[in-house]
Write an enzyme that holds these catalytic residues in place. Structure first.
Site, short mmCIF file in Angstrom:
data_model
loop_
_atom_site.label_atom_id
_atom_site.label_comp_id
_atom_site.label_asym_id
_atom_site.label_seq_id
_atom_site.Cartn_x
_atom_site.Cartn_y
_atom_site.Cartn_z
CB THR A 113 -22.67 20.58 89.99
OG1 THR A 113 -22.00 21.60 90.71
CG2 THR A 113 -24.01 21.10 89.50
CE LYS A 188 -22.84 24.86 90.87
NZ LYS A 188 -22.00 26.03 90.79
CE LYS A 263 -21.68 18.83 85.78
NZ LYS A 263 -21.08 18.85 87.08
#
Ligand code: NAD
Length: 315
Positions: A113, A188, A263
């Site tokens: 990701t 995502k 993150k």
């Protein structure tokens, strides 16, 4: 190299990044009969895969020798740039980058990701060299990685998506084509911003009940059968001892580290800022994880429960 549809189990795959997710994903490829060469900075992680039948290597360059397909499952953008471009800060391809070594026609699948703009940047360099590349981040957690039931959210050209599909099916159940390169990453981070909000909200609600004298298990069952029902309550309850085999019941080890959720929330906030979209709930969840990772960066993201009730972190 001849065009390979990858339906063929003789396809040779290089798998780089064997952490909580990459390890079980590579094992599933081996179980499906693929030949897999692995690489990770951690020798212990490589040895675990060797026991499952993988060929180990001493560098990413060695791992990709003879590979028709390369899969990466790395922590963040800087690791993806290091592996493919040769430097975390690279603005163009260097001789250390894998894209300098891959044969034309290779298929590259990055399941990490990362920032959508980095996914676009790396894939455009790959495409210019005749290498097919898709971003294919996943959802489903470590349980999904182990069971081979991950959801893959793919960004890339139709032809590259079609080539990737049979391989992704060996590791997952639902394969979505979100759009062109980078689109998988955008979808995502929308999902993970919502997940960060849901996990924080679920922990907050359980804490409110517990501090008012409720049993967290009874409260969780009530909310599961009521309108507060959500994925975190159902399969990933953040309060210890309610569900078996989840990180909260093993001192928040394994799973999805808080630093990775942190993150992802920052990726979502940046994406919102770039186009001037308001994300007030995402901002609140980010503020909680900003604070939380100071002490708990390697604990599973459900340890945000400890932000509300620090006794759970010492159980
Ligand atoms: P992890 O930190 O457990 O594993 C990452 C692995 O990459 C480590 O083994 C590390 O040694 C290796 N690595 C780092 N730099 C490397 C390099 N230059 N060369 C080779 N290996 C290198 O992370 P994870 O939980 O497996 O997550 C990987 C990615 O998947 C992240 O982007 C994360 O956000 C995403 N993700 C994780 C989950 C989850 O539940 N854990 C779920 C969905 C998505």
């Amino acid at each position: 190299m001849t065009e390979n549809t990858n339906n063929d189990r003789s396809t040779h795959i290089a798998f780089i990044g064997l952490g909580n997710m990459g390890g079980p994903m590579a094992k599933n490829l081996l179980q499906q009969g693929y030949t897999v060469t692995v690489y990770d900075l951690s020798e212990a992680a490589q040895q675990q895969l060797a026991q499952a039948g993988a060929i180990t290597s001493t560098s990413p360059q060695e791992a990709i020798e003879d590979a028709e397909v390369v899969i990466t499952m790395l922590p963040a953008s800087k690791h993806v740039k290091t592996v493919y471009l040769g430097d975390a800060e690279a603005i163009e391809l260097t001789s250390d980058g894998l894209l300098s070594h891959l044969a034309k026609g290779t298929l590259v699948i990055d399941s990490s990701t990362i920032d959508a703009s980095v996914a676009k940047e790396v894939s455009s360099i790959a495409l210019a060299k005749g290498i097919d590349m898709v971003d294919a981040p996943v959802s489903g957690g470590t349980a999904g990685a182990e069971a081979g039931t991950l959801t893959f959210i793919v960004g890339g050209e139709d032809s590259a998506f079609n080539r990737a599909q049979p391989i992704l099916q060996a590791m997952g159940k639902n394969i979505f084509h979100a759009g062109s390169n980078g689109a998988g990453q955008v979808a995502k981070i929308c999902n993970n911003m919502l997940l960060g909000i849901l996990m924080s909200g679920t922990a907050e609600a359980i804490n409110l009940g517990v501090k008012n004298g409720l049993d967290p298990k009874v409260l969780s069952e009530i909310m599961l059968q009521s309108s507060g029902r959500n994925w975190t309550l159902e399969v990933y309850n953040p309060y210890p001892g309610i569900l078996d085999n989840v990180p909260s019941s093993r001192d928040y080890t394994g799973g999805f580290m808080s630093q990775h959720m942190h993150k992802d929330l920052h990726l979502a906030l940046q994406a919102a800022k770039d186009i001037g979209v308001q994300v007030p709930m995402g901002s609140q969840a980010t503020a909680l994880y900003d604070e939380h990772i100071k002490q708990n960066s390697e604990k599973d993201f459900s340890s945000i429960m400890g932000h509300f009730d620090d006794s759970v972190l010492t159980q």
